[in-house]
Design an enzyme around this catalytic site. Structure first.
Site, PDB file in Angstrom:
ATOM      1  N   GLU A   4       6.721   1.204  -5.852  1.00 39.52           N
ATOM      2  CA  GLU A   4       5.734   2.135  -5.314  1.00 39.52           C
ATOM      3  C   GLU A   4       4.665   2.311  -6.387  1.00 39.52           C
ATOM      4  OE1 GLU A   4       5.669   3.054  -2.287  1.00 39.52           O
ATOM      5  OE2 GLU A   4       7.698   2.447  -1.722  1.00 39.52           O
ATOM      6  N   ASP A   7      -3.986   8.576  -0.160  1.00 37.51           N
ATOM      7  CA  ASP A   7      -3.367   7.677   0.820  1.00 37.51           C
ATOM      8  C   ASP A   7      -2.003   7.203   0.335  1.00 37.51           C
ATOM      9  OD1 ASP A   7      -5.536   7.942   2.464  1.00 37.51           O
ATOM     10  OD2 ASP A   7      -6.490   6.054   1.859  1.00 37.51           O
ATOM     11  N   HIS A  20       4.354   7.379  -0.060  1.00 39.98           N
ATOM     12  CA  HIS A  20       5.599   7.494  -0.831  1.00 39.98           C
ATOM     13  C   HIS A  20       6.036   8.925  -1.114  1.00 39.98           C
ATOM     14  CE1 HIS A  20       3.085   8.299  -4.342  1.00 39.98           C
ATOM     15  NE2 HIS A  20       2.529   7.097  -4.278  1.00 39.98           N
ATOM     16  N   HIS A  44       8.301   5.957   2.214  1.00 39.02           N
ATOM     17  CA  HIS A  44       8.619   4.757   1.446  1.00 39.02           C
ATOM     18  C   HIS A  44       9.267   5.185   0.131  1.00 39.02           C
ATOM     19  CE1 HIS A  44       6.048   1.562   3.509  1.00 39.02           C
ATOM     20  NE2 HIS A  44       5.949   2.643   4.254  1.00 39.02           N
ATOM     21  N   ASP A  97      13.939   1.032   0.143  1.00 36.54           N
ATOM     22  CA  ASP A  97      13.299  -0.136   0.746  1.00 36.54           C
ATOM     23  C   ASP A  97      13.949  -1.432   0.265  1.00 36.54           C
ATOM     24  OD1 ASP A  97      11.680   1.597   2.036  1.00 36.54           O
ATOM     25  OD2 ASP A  97       9.808   0.983   1.085  1.00 36.54           O
TER      26      ASP A  97
END
Length: 238
Positions: free
Chosen positions: A10, A53, A58, A153, A158
Site C-alpha cells: 500500500e 484518494d 487503504h 485494501h 490482499d
C-alpha cells in the site's frame, strides 16, 4: 522445492517517481504450492502524508504511521525474506516500481537482483479471462475465493487473497506436480494399467458401403505404388 512469495503493498499515492512512498508491505510464503504460515507484514513511516484518494482505498491514517520505522531501516529483513523466491504480484509493475524506488533510496540494487523471478498475476488473469474484469475482487468472485472480510485494501490480507486466487488459477500445475512426485517415488514411469478383460467390448464390423469405399482406396494405393500396398500383405482379420 519451489518457493514463492505472494506480495502486495500500500502506498501514499500512485507515483513513486514524484515522491510517493510505500506505507505497508504484506507477504505470504508458498512452498510447493502450499501455504506455510510464514509471512512478513510491515508498516512504514513514509515521511509524507497520503493522498486523499489513497486514504479512501487503504484507510491507513497518517497519524498511525508516525511512529513506524522508515523503509530503509527494514531493507535487510525484507530482502532476507524475499531472497531466491519467485514473487507473485498483481499488477507487478506498480509494486515493483515502488520497491525499486525504495531500494534505490537506500542505495541497494533493484529487486530483480535479489529474487528468482517476478510473475504478474494480473497478466496471467488477462490471458485466462480475456475481456473480463481482473481486479483482485473480481477474481475472488469468479474463482469463489471468500473476500467478505475485505472492506479496505490491506497489504497482508490482499496477499493472502491473491495466494488463494493464484492457486485457483493454476490448479492444473498442482495435478502435474502430483504426477511428478509419484513418478519420482516409483521405480519407473507411472502408468495407468487397465485390465480390458473385465469389459465386454463389442465388435463393430464395417458395413458393405464402408467395405466398398475401403477397397476403392486400396485400389488407388495399388496403382500409385505399383502393387506394393502394405495393407494387402496383412493377414485377413476374422
Amino acid at each position: 522445492m519451489s518457493r514463492q512469495i505472494v506480495l502486495d503493498t500500500e502506498t501514499t499515492g500512485l507515483s513513486a517517481e514524484t515522491g510517493d512512498r510505500i506505507i505497508e508491505l504484506g507477504c505470504v510464503e508458498l512452498l510447493d504450492r502450499k501455504l506455510t504460515g510464514r509471512h512478513l507484514h510491515l508498516y512504514f513511516n513514509p515521511g509524507r502524508d497520503s493522498h486523499e484518494d489513497a486514504l479512501r482505498i487503504h484507510g491507513i491514517s497518517n497519524e498511525f504511521l508516525r511512529d513506524k520505522p522508515r523503509f530503509e531501516t527494514c531493507t535487510q529483513e525484507i530482502l532476507d525474506f524475499l531472497r531466491g523466491a519467485e514473487l507473485l504480484i498483481h499488477n507487478a509493475s506498480f509494486d515493483v516500481g515502488f520497491l525499486n524506488k525504495e531500494l534505490a533510496l537506500a542505495g541497494i540494487a533493484p529487486l530483480v537482483n535479489h529474487v528468482d523471478a517476478i510473475t504478474d498475476t494480473l497478466a496471467m488473469a488477462k490471458e485466462l479471462f480475456p475481456g473480463k474484469r481482473n481486479s483482485l475482487d473480481a477474481l475472488c468472485d469468479r474463482l469463489e475465493v471468500d473476500n467478505s472480510g475485505r472492506t479496505l485494501h490491506g497489504a497482508l490480507l490482499d496477499a493472502e487473497l491473491l495466494a488463494d486466487v493464484y492457486l485457483q488459477m493454476t490448479r492444473g500445475q498442482e495435478n502435474l506436480l502430483n504426477m511428478e512426485e509419484s513418478a519420482a517415488e516409483s521405480d519407473g514411469p507411472v502408468r495407468a494399467i487397465v485390465d480390458l478383460r473385465q469389459f465386454d467390448l463389442p465388435v463393430l464390423r464395417a458395413s458393405e458401403q464402408e467395405c466398398v469405399a475401403h477397397e476403392t482406396v486400396l485400389a488407388e494405393l495399388d496403382k500409385s505404388s505399383d502393387g506394393k500396398t502394405l495393407w494387402r500383405k496383412l493377414p485377413e482379420m476374422s
